[in-house]
Design a protein around this motif. Structure first.
Motif, short mmCIF file in Angstrom:
data_model
loop_
_atom_site.label_atom_id
_atom_site.label_comp_id
_atom_site.label_asym_id
_atom_site.label_seq_id
_atom_site.Cartn_x
_atom_site.Cartn_y
_atom_site.Cartn_z
N ALA A 64 30.15 47.22 44.90
CA ALA A 64 31.12 47.00 43.82
C ALA A 64 32.08 45.89 44.21
CB ALA A 64 31.89 48.29 43.56
N GLU A 94 40.12 49.80 38.76
CA GLU A 94 39.58 49.62 37.40
C GLU A 94 38.07 49.81 37.36
OE1 GLU A 94 40.52 45.55 36.83
OE2 GLU A 94 42.69 45.87 36.85
N GLN A 95 37.46 50.11 38.51
CA GLN A 95 36.00 50.13 38.59
C GLN A 95 35.41 51.53 38.58
OE1 GLN A 95 33.99 47.38 38.60
NE2 GLN A 95 36.02 46.65 38.04
N LEU A 153 39.58 47.82 42.50
CA LEU A 153 38.80 49.06 42.58
C LEU A 153 39.35 50.12 41.65
CD1 LEU A 153 38.25 49.13 46.44
CD2 LEU A 153 36.49 48.77 44.68
N GLY A 168 30.97 42.58 39.98
CA GLY A 168 31.55 42.88 41.30
C GLY A 168 32.33 41.68 41.83
N ARG A 169 33.27 41.97 42.70
CA ARG A 169 34.17 40.91 43.19
C ARG A 169 34.13 40.77 44.70
NH1 ARG A 169 38.25 37.90 40.94
NH2 ARG A 169 38.44 38.30 38.72
#
Ligand SMILES: C[S@@+](CC[C@H](N)C(=O)[O-])C[C@H]1O[C@@H](n2cnc3c(N)ncnc32)[C@H](O)[C@@H]1O
Length: 291
Positions: free
Chosen positions: A189, A116-117, A114, A244-245
């Motif tokens: 996300a 890096e998002q 998160l 997204g992960r």
């Protein structure tokens, strides 16, 4: 254990420690300290400043009630009402699973991602006490979280923990079976989950403390333990933003199967991997949707 004599705090602690050890409890001193602190309404560290204090009989009686509960196998965290998780002190009881240390690694992985998002909502599926959702909101100021659980009583505990840690404005709560009620255009996300993953047949062989006290809805993952994960993975694939992960906690021996589920559901296979827990067990499976 007679109630008539007056007790100095340290003497009572020592006596209870011996008693609990004689009944086979491994961390008897530590557990006695947590229960005495709960009975007296003080922090555990504060016990050390009052070893010579003479306790009132009501305090002794209330401590002994907690010790008796512990001897029935009730988990310590349900007795004291508190469980430590990362930076949090969470309120827990029989409505929710006691948060486990390995789940802290899932939070660590999700927070690293998160960081890096660009902002987007995080979905915590099966939030239980709120351990994951509240940690993410506390440790990532930009995060907004949707926390779901099939259990309305568990959601009430999670909501209380969000309020306790001042993040209730950034967490929404929803009683839901996985992502079933989400609109087709709902996108996240990241999706995080510590789902139930114990095979039904293995429940009977769990430690009585877990088997007889923790909610089976939080434990039972069906015939091979993967029932919930098998339903969750394609839903997660459908509801993640591009790149997204998903982060899913799994049981020992399940990571290869869950990685395969991710690849089959359309996650980018070059991003699918598993992080081990501190005991070396492959524990947190992750993968990204193609960007
Ligand atoms: C292993 S516990 C994890 C609780 C918490 N996230 C943690 O890590 O401590 C699993 C949680 O999933 C919930 N659950 C089980 N089946 C579910 C479903 N089909 N949809 C949503 N939540 C579910 C249970 O009620 C329980 O709170």
């Amino acid at each position: 254990m007679t109630e008539e004599r007056s007790w100095k705090l340290l003497d009572l602690l020592r006596q209870a420690t011996e008693f609990l050890a004689s009944k086979g409890l491994e961390s008897s001193r530590l557990e006695a300290e947590w229960m005495l602190a709960a009975a007296l309404g003080v922090r555990r560290i504060d016990l050390y400043l009052q070893f010579e204090k003479v306790l009132q009989s009501a305090e002794v009686a209330s401590f002994r009630r907690l010790v008796r509960q512990r001897l029935t196998g009730r988990p310590l965290q349900y007795i004291t009402g508190d469980a430590g998780f990362r930076l949090l002190d969470l309120q827990v009881d029989e409505r929710v699973l006691v948060p486990r240390p390995e789940t802290e690694i899932l939070v660590e992985e999700a927070l690293a991602f998160l960081g890096e998002q660009p902002a987007g909502e995080v979905l915590d599926v099966g939030c239980g006490s709120g351990a994951i959702a509240v940690s993410i909101a506390r440790e990532c100021q930009a995060a907004r979280v949707l926390a779901t659980d099939l259990s309305a009583p568990a959601l009430a505990v999670a909501r209380g923990n969000a309020e306790r840690h001042g993040v209730q404005d950034r967490i929404r709560f929803l009683c839901a079976d996985l992502l079933v009620p989400m609109g087709a255009d709902a996108r996240f996300a990241a999706i995080v989950s510590n789902p139930p993953y114990i095979a039904s047949a293995d429940i009977a062989a769990l430690q009585p403390e877990v088997r007889d006290h923790e909610p089976h809805l939080a434990l039972d993952g069906g015939v091979d333990g993967l029932d919930v994960i098998r339903r969750l993975v394609p839903l997660a694939a459908a509801h993640l933003l591009a790149a997204g992960r998903v982060f899913i906690e799994v049981g020992a021996g399940q990571s290869a199967d869950v990685e395969a589920l991710l690849c089959d559901a359309g996650f980018d296979s070059s991003t699918v991997s598993t992080r081990q827990d501190l005991a070396g067990i492959p524990r947190i499976v992750t993968g990204a949707i193609p960007g």
